[in-house]
Design a protein around this motif. Sequence first.
Motif, PDB file in Angstrom:
ATOM      1  N   PHE A   1       1.008  -1.247   0.137  1.00 26.98           N
ATOM      2  CA  PHE A   1       0.057  -0.005   0.226  1.00 26.98           C
ATOM      3  C   PHE A   1       0.956   1.300   0.002  1.00 26.98           C
ATOM      4  N   ASN A   2       2.166   1.267  -0.340  1.00 26.70           N
ATOM      5  CA  ASN A   2       3.038   2.447  -0.350  1.00 26.70           C
ATOM      6  C   ASN A   2       2.229   3.342  -1.169  1.00 26.70           C
ATOM      7  N   HIS A   3       2.083   3.034  -2.318  1.00 24.96           N
ATOM      8  CA  HIS A   3       1.488   4.124  -3.279  1.00 24.96           C
ATOM      9  C   HIS A   3      -0.014   4.141  -3.443  1.00 24.96           C
ATOM     10  N   PHE A   4      -0.678   3.723  -2.467  1.00 29.45           N
ATOM     11  CA  PHE A   4      -2.055   3.359  -2.630  1.00 29.45           C
ATOM     12  C   PHE A   4      -3.114   4.721  -2.894  1.00 29.45           C
ATOM     13  N   GLU A   5      -2.462   5.848  -2.342  1.00 25.35           N
ATOM     14  CA  GLU A   5      -3.154   7.072  -2.454  1.00 25.35           C
ATOM     15  C   GLU A   5      -3.013   7.625  -3.840  1.00 25.35           C
ATOM     16  N   GLU A   6      -1.912   7.484  -4.417  1.00 25.59           N
ATOM     17  CA  GLU A   6      -1.460   7.852  -5.810  1.00 25.59           C
ATOM     18  C   GLU A   6      -2.249   7.107  -6.720  1.00 25.59           C
ATOM     19  N   VAL A   7      -2.294   5.767  -6.364  1.00 18.66           N
ATOM     20  CA  VAL A   7      -3.087   4.983  -7.390  1.00 18.66           C
ATOM     21  C   VAL A   7      -4.590   5.491  -7.685  1.00 18.66           C
ATOM     22  N   VAL A   8      -5.104   5.551  -6.353  1.00 21.17           N
ATOM     23  CA  VAL A   8      -6.502   5.966  -6.423  1.00 21.17           C
ATOM     24  C   VAL A   8      -6.818   7.431  -6.824  1.00 21.17           C
TER      25      VAL A   8
ATOM     26  N   VAL B   1      -8.673  11.435  -1.163  1.00 19.44           N
ATOM     27  CA  VAL B   1      -7.510  10.481  -1.145  1.00 19.44           C
ATOM     28  C   VAL B   1      -6.137  11.281  -1.659  1.00 19.44           C
ATOM     29  N   GLY B   2      -6.237  12.226  -2.437  1.00 17.60           N
ATOM     30  CA  GLY B   2      -5.027  13.002  -2.891  1.00 17.60           C
ATOM     31  C   GLY B   2      -4.381  13.841  -1.783  1.00 17.60           C
ATOM     32  N   ALA B   3      -5.485  14.246  -0.900  1.00 15.98           N
ATOM     33  CA  ALA B   3      -5.023  14.990   0.477  1.00 15.98           C
ATOM     34  C   ALA B   3      -4.255  14.034   1.656  1.00 15.98           C
ATOM     35  N   ALA B   4      -4.503  12.749   1.364  1.00 14.05           N
ATOM     36  CA  ALA B   4      -3.846  11.901   2.164  1.00 14.05           C
ATOM     37  C   ALA B   4      -2.305  11.895   1.542  1.00 14.05           C
ATOM     38  N   ALA B   5      -2.434  11.687   0.334  1.00 18.07           N
ATOM     39  CA  ALA B   5      -1.067  11.633  -0.477  1.00 18.07           C
ATOM     40  C   ALA B   5      -0.108  12.747   0.028  1.00 18.07           C
ATOM     41  N   GLY B   6      -0.692  13.892   0.191  1.00 18.36           N
ATOM     42  CA  GLY B   6       0.035  15.138   0.745  1.00 18.36           C
ATOM     43  C   GLY B   6       0.529  15.026   1.929  1.00 18.36           C
ATOM     44  N   PHE B   7      -0.110  14.518   2.791  1.00 17.88           N
ATOM     45  CA  PHE B   7       0.411  14.079   4.122  1.00 17.88           C
ATOM     46  C   PHE B   7       1.564  13.069   4.070  1.00 17.88           C
ATOM     47  N   LYS B   8       1.417  12.043   3.166  1.00 23.70           N
ATOM     48  CA  LYS B   8       2.568  11.247   3.201  1.00 23.70           C
ATOM     49  C   LYS B   8       3.708  11.768   2.796  1.00 23.70           C
ATOM     50  N   TYR B   9       3.781  12.862   2.183  1.00 22.20           N
ATOM     51  CA  TYR B   9       4.753  13.349   1.418  1.00 22.20           C
ATOM     52  C   TYR B   9       5.337  14.512   2.170  1.00 22.20           C
ATOM     53  N   GLY B  10       4.490  14.957   3.077  1.00 20.00           N
ATOM     54  CA  GLY B  10       4.618  16.086   4.166  1.00 20.00           C
ATOM     55  C   GLY B  10       4.520  17.402   3.138  1.00 20.00           C
ATOM     56  N   MET B  11       3.482  17.340   2.003  1.00 16.25           N
ATOM     57  CA  MET B  11       3.553  18.466   1.116  1.00 16.25           C
ATOM     58  C   MET B  11       2.343  19.449   1.767  1.00 16.25           C
ATOM     59  N   HIS B  12       1.837  19.228   2.949  1.00 19.82           N
ATOM     60  CA  HIS B  12       0.806  20.280   3.169  1.00 19.82           C
ATOM     61  C   HIS B  12       1.602  21.346   4.020  1.00 19.82           C
ATOM     62  N   MET B  13       0.860  22.619   3.843  1.00 19.36           N
ATOM     63  CA  MET B  13       1.824  23.840   4.384  1.00 19.36           C
ATOM     64  C   MET B  13       1.640  23.960   5.856  1.00 19.36           C
ATOM     65  N   THR B  14       2.625  24.237   6.388  1.00 20.91           N
ATOM     66  CA  THR B  14       2.621  24.737   7.826  1.00 20.91           C
ATOM     67  C   THR B  14       3.452  26.182   7.948  1.00 20.91           C
ATOM     68  N   ILE B  15       2.915  26.739   8.889  1.00 21.31           N
ATOM     69  CA  ILE B  15       3.478  28.101   9.244  1.00 21.31           C
ATOM     70  C   ILE B  15       3.952  27.736  10.665  1.00 21.31           C
ATOM     71  N   ASP B  16       5.612  28.159  10.862  1.00 21.70           N
ATOM     72  CA  ASP B  16       6.082  27.702  11.979  1.00 21.70           C
ATOM     73  C   ASP B  16       6.922  28.980  12.398  1.00 21.70           C
ATOM     74  N   MET B  17       6.755  29.901  11.958  1.00 17.48           N
ATOM     75  CA  MET B  17       7.772  30.982  12.341  1.00 17.48           C
ATOM     76  C   MET B  17       7.700  31.345  13.527  1.00 17.48           C
ATOM     77  N   VAL B  18       6.793  31.311  14.294  1.00 16.78           N
ATOM     78  CA  VAL B  18       6.670  31.616  15.933  1.00 16.78           C
ATOM     79  C   VAL B  18       7.309  30.371  16.597  1.00 16.78           C
TER      80      VAL B  18
ATOM     81  N   ARG C   1      -1.345   8.063   7.699  1.00 15.52           N
ATOM     82  CA  ARG C   1      -0.252   8.953   7.360  1.00 15.52           C
ATOM     83  C   ARG C   1       0.067  10.013   8.146  1.00 15.52           C
ATOM     84  N   TYR C   2      -0.617  10.673   9.077  1.00 14.59           N
ATOM     85  CA  TYR C   2      -0.259  11.704   9.809  1.00 14.59           C
ATOM     86  C   TYR C   2       0.176  10.996  11.194  1.00 14.59           C
ATOM     87  N   GLY C   3      -0.398   9.967  11.655  1.00 11.43           N
ATOM     88  CA  GLY C   3      -0.041   9.302  12.716  1.00 11.43           C
ATOM     89  C   GLY C   3       1.446   8.933  12.406  1.00 11.43           C
ATOM     90  N   ARG C   4       1.673   8.418  11.522  1.00 10.43           N
ATOM     91  CA  ARG C   4       2.942   7.915  11.080  1.00 10.43           C
ATOM     92  C   ARG C   4       4.075   9.087  11.062  1.00 10.43           C
TER      93      ARG C   4
END
Length: 177
Positions: free
Chosen positions: A16-23, A66-83, A150-153
Amino acid sequence: MSENIQNIRVRARGPFNHFEEVVAGTALIVVVLATCWGVVTRYLTEQPATWAGEVAAIGFAWLVFVGAAAGFKYGMHMTIDMVVALLPPNTRRILMAAADLLVLAFLLMLFVLSVEFSINAWGDPTSVLRLPRTVTYAAVVVGAFCMLMRYGRAAWRRWHGLPGAWLEVPGSTGAEL
């Protein structure tokens, strides 16, 4: 520590390594083909394909969640951590743990509610194809479950001093904008 990292990499390889991308990729193809077919039948024939819009909407739901889950897997969701980056290490660690717990709680609630909603929608058919609306809402169930896993991992990896993303984006050089 390097032995543990190697074990993590070995476990990352699986069926299931690329499950999200396939779906999500399949859903994208369905959306494009259904939309194109709808346009062709609307303008080139006298009988437009009424099912095309419904199929495209179902495919789009699967693509998004399911594409949003792939974003979690690759760490592609935006974070703002200036503070957060300016805080002392112990405070930063506590704040990041609280943020991880909040996101995990949200994803768990999204999963539970989407399962309930999908079950309740089983008897409600779509207007054209008469499919249970659960076909569309199941995208939220699958996407929320994948995001939760993916986020838990990623949170577990961060807590053990590893990068949050456990797979690199193909072709990336590691440079950030």
